[in-house]
Scaffold this motif. Structure first.
Motif, PDB file in Angstrom:
ATOM      1  N   LYS A 148      37.671  46.108  52.819  1.00  0.00           N
ATOM      2  CA  LYS A 148      37.620  44.613  53.005  1.00  0.00           C
ATOM      3  C   LYS A 148      38.465  44.260  54.016  1.00  0.00           C
ATOM      4  O   LYS A 148      39.635  44.954  54.136  1.00  0.00           O
ATOM      5  CB  LYS A 148      37.944  44.136  51.531  1.00  0.00           C
ATOM      6  N   VAL A 149      38.247  43.227  54.709  1.00  0.00           N
ATOM      7  CA  VAL A 149      38.838  42.824  55.924  1.00  0.00           C
ATOM      8  C   VAL A 149      39.249  41.315  55.861  1.00  0.00           C
ATOM      9  O   VAL A 149      38.202  40.562  55.293  1.00  0.00           O
ATOM     10  CB  VAL A 149      38.302  42.875  57.144  1.00  0.00           C
ATOM     11  N   TYR A 150      40.365  40.933  55.886  1.00  0.00           N
ATOM     12  CA  TYR A 150      40.657  39.772  55.947  1.00  0.00           C
ATOM     13  C   TYR A 150      41.521  39.356  57.227  1.00  0.00           C
ATOM     14  O   TYR A 150      42.215  40.140  57.696  1.00  0.00           O
ATOM     15  CB  TYR A 150      41.909  39.519  54.680  1.00  0.00           C
ATOM     16  N   ARG A 151      41.396  38.109  57.783  1.00  0.00           N
ATOM     17  CA  ARG A 151      42.112  37.850  58.960  1.00  0.00           C
ATOM     18  C   ARG A 151      42.818  36.390  59.014  1.00  0.00           C
ATOM     19  O   ARG A 151      42.166  35.262  58.188  1.00  0.00           O
ATOM     20  CB  ARG A 151      40.871  37.629  60.050  1.00  0.00           C
ATOM     21  N   GLN A 152      43.989  36.426  59.285  1.00  0.00           N
ATOM     22  CA  GLN A 152      44.777  35.064  59.359  1.00  0.00           C
ATOM     23  C   GLN A 152      45.423  35.077  60.592  1.00  0.00           C
ATOM     24  O   GLN A 152      45.956  35.838  61.309  1.00  0.00           O
ATOM     25  CB  GLN A 152      46.043  35.183  58.405  1.00  0.00           C
ATOM     26  N   GLN A 190      47.818  39.314  49.115  1.00  0.00           N
ATOM     27  CA  GLN A 190      48.293  40.294  48.559  1.00  0.00           C
ATOM     28  C   GLN A 190      47.182  40.942  47.517  1.00  0.00           C
ATOM     29  O   GLN A 190      46.553  40.274  46.779  1.00  0.00           O
ATOM     30  CB  GLN A 190      49.223  39.448  47.289  1.00  0.00           C
ATOM     31  N   ALA A 191      46.828  42.158  47.804  1.00  0.00           N
ATOM     32  CA  ALA A 191      46.133  42.929  47.211  1.00  0.00           C
ATOM     33  C   ALA A 191      46.624  44.443  47.014  1.00  0.00           C
ATOM     34  O   ALA A 191      47.292  44.916  47.858  1.00  0.00           O
ATOM     35  CB  ALA A 191      44.915  42.765  47.730  1.00  0.00           C
ATOM     36  N   PRO A 192      46.012  45.396  46.152  1.00  0.00           N
ATOM     37  CA  PRO A 192      46.191  46.688  45.907  1.00  0.00           C
ATOM     38  C   PRO A 192      45.639  47.355  47.120  1.00  0.00           C
ATOM     39  O   PRO A 192      44.815  47.082  47.815  1.00  0.00           O
ATOM     40  CB  PRO A 192      45.973  47.118  44.732  1.00  0.00           C
ATOM     41  N   ARG A 193      46.482  48.547  47.919  1.00  0.00           N
ATOM     42  CA  ARG A 193      45.885  49.496  48.708  1.00  0.00           C
ATOM     43  C   ARG A 193      45.659  48.485  49.830  1.00  0.00           C
ATOM     44  O   ARG A 193      44.627  48.922  50.538  1.00  0.00           O
ATOM     45  CB  ARG A 193      44.682  50.192  48.263  1.00  0.00           C
ATOM     46  N   LEU A 234      43.820  45.125  55.497  1.00  0.00           N
ATOM     47  CA  LEU A 234      42.738  45.954  55.349  1.00  0.00           C
ATOM     48  C   LEU A 234      43.027  46.250  53.928  1.00  0.00           C
ATOM     49  O   LEU A 234      44.011  47.028  53.833  1.00  0.00           O
ATOM     50  CB  LEU A 234      42.533  47.101  56.482  1.00  0.00           C
ATOM     51  N   GLN A 235      41.942  46.430  53.124  1.00  0.00           N
ATOM     52  CA  GLN A 235      42.066  46.717  51.745  1.00  0.00           C
ATOM     53  C   GLN A 235      40.948  47.784  51.593  1.00  0.00           C
ATOM     54  O   GLN A 235      39.826  47.738  51.832  1.00  0.00           O
ATOM     55  CB  GLN A 235      41.828  45.526  50.790  1.00  0.00           C
ATOM     56  N   ILE A 236      41.398  49.067  51.491  1.00  0.00           N
ATOM     57  CA  ILE A 236      41.009  50.267  51.665  1.00  0.00           C
ATOM     58  C   ILE A 236      40.448  50.849  50.153  1.00  0.00           C
ATOM     59  O   ILE A 236      41.357  51.018  49.623  1.00  0.00           O
ATOM     60  CB  ILE A 236      41.548  51.477  52.479  1.00  0.00           C
ATOM     61  N   GLU A 237      39.327  51.136  50.018  1.00  0.00           N
ATOM     62  CA  GLU A 237      38.911  51.741  48.570  1.00  0.00           C
ATOM     63  C   GLU A 237      38.565  53.152  48.646  1.00  0.00           C
ATOM     64  O   GLU A 237      38.693  53.599  49.650  1.00  0.00           O
ATOM     65  CB  GLU A 237      37.469  51.039  48.262  1.00  0.00           C
ATOM     66  N   GLY A 238      38.703  53.721  47.430  1.00  0.00           N
ATOM     67  CA  GLY A 238      38.718  55.241  47.331  1.00  0.00           C
ATOM     68  C   GLY A 238      39.785  56.094  47.926  1.00  0.00           C
ATOM     69  O   GLY A 238      40.903  55.577  48.374  1.00  0.00           O
ATOM     70  N   GLY A 239      39.534  57.372  48.009  1.00  0.00           N
ATOM     71  CA  GLY A 239      40.893  58.075  48.214  1.00  0.00           C
ATOM     72  C   GLY A 239      40.830  58.213  49.786  1.00  0.00           C
ATOM     73  O   GLY A 239      40.157  57.854  50.679  1.00  0.00           O
ATOM     74  N   GLN A 240      41.976  59.065  50.264  1.00  0.00           N
ATOM     75  CA  GLN A 240      42.319  59.410  51.595  1.00  0.00           C
ATOM     76  C   GLN A 240      42.397  57.951  52.683  1.00  0.00           C
ATOM     77  O   GLN A 240      41.878  58.062  53.332  1.00  0.00           O
ATOM     78  CB  GLN A 240      41.171  60.293  52.208  1.00  0.00           C
ATOM     79  N   ALA A 241      43.173  57.207  52.150  1.00  0.00           N
ATOM     80  CA  ALA A 241      43.223  55.772  52.544  1.00  0.00           C
ATOM     81  C   ALA A 241      43.944  56.009  53.935  1.00  0.00           C
ATOM     82  O   ALA A 241      43.810  55.250  54.920  1.00  0.00           O
ATOM     83  CB  ALA A 241      44.313  54.839  51.827  1.00  0.00           C
TER      84      ALA A 241
END
Length: 265
Positions: A148-152, A190-193, A234-241
């Motif tokens: 997931k991508v966020y831009r500020q 603010q988000a995990p990973r 960048l909020q990266i899902e799954g393993g091997q982030a």
């Protein structure tokens, strides 16, 4: 030969590392340059309208049959000869020797972002859909990255003394740092990973322009420096982030390794 060609590319400009520029010059791939009426390539504005390296307005591929150009020859009869040369090339079926350049972009060193003493930060979010962030996210997902991508927009403001409440209010109400009709001041995502990367142009021309306006027209004299950047989250899902992050950075979709400086935020 000098041609008068319109430009309409906003902040776009050509940047290239010195070693690759030398290779293009030796290979006769520097097609057009910005020059004055006498044909002289003055590096200063307005002859060079955008700070393009070596005053370059166009470059071509090694074979000479593909050109990348920033001015717009299609907007004036003066540029017709560029298109008639294309027509003649196609009609004559001139053979082109296949030639390729093998060039690996240098790795970008990421420093940790450590603002200087006396600086303040402002983050700006779009209230409407951020099409740029959506496009980047979709492009990365098509490459197989679950992200997931966020831009500020990130503003760094340096003062020589603590700004007064009145100065801070004028700064916010000036409209120079954000458009209140479609943007708002925000906090970091603010988000995990998540991984956050601050990307800024090396020269900081936008910040210089904003500094002059805010000091001259809005009277914020204690303001001594303004830097503008983009904070990518960048909020990266799954393993091997970690591996996924490395692969994403290697796409250079978030930054130009020749024009930007990058920081871990």
């Amino acid at each position: 030969e000098t041609m008068r060609i319109p430009v309409a590319h906003a902040e776009g400009r050509f940047v290239i590392p010195p070693d690759l520029l030398t290779r293009l010059r030796l290979n006769n791939q520097l097609a057009f340059k910005y020059v004055d009426g006498g044909g002289n390539p003055d590096p200063n504005f307005p002859v060079n309208p955008n700070g393009s390296v070596e005053n370059l307005a166009a470059v071509c591929n090694p074979g000479g049959n593909v050109i990348a150009m920033m001015p717009h020859p299609e907007r004036t009869p003066t540029g017709d000869k560029i298109f008639t040369s294309l027509r003649d090339y196609l009609q004559d079926a001139v053979p082109v020797e296949q030639s390729f350049m093998d060039y690996q972009a240098p790795a970008v060193d990421f420093a940790d972002y450590c603002p200087e003493k006396g600086t303040k930060e402002l983050l700006v979010d779009l209230v409407i859909t951020d099409n740029e962030a959506v496009s980047v996210e979709q492009a990365l997902q098509r490459l197989g990255h679950h992200v997931k991508v966020y831009r500020q927009t990130h503003w760094e403001l340096k003062y020589d003394s603590e700004p007064t409440v009145s100065q801070q209010q004028r700064l916010i109400e000036s409209g120079e740092l954000f458009n209140s009709n479609k943007e708002r001041l925000a906090d970091p995502v603010q988000a995990p990973r998540t991984y956050q990367i601050l990307v800024r142009h090396r020269e900081g021309a936008v910040g210089e322009q904003k500094l002059k306006v805010l000091r001259k027209w809005f009277g914020i004299k204690s303001l001594t420096r303004v830097r503008r950047g983009v904070l990518w989250t960048l909020q990266i899902e799954g393993g091997q982030a970690g591996n996924t992050l490395h692969e994403i950075l290697n796409t250079h979709i978030l930054f130009n390794p020749f024009a930007h400086e990058c920081y871990w935020y």
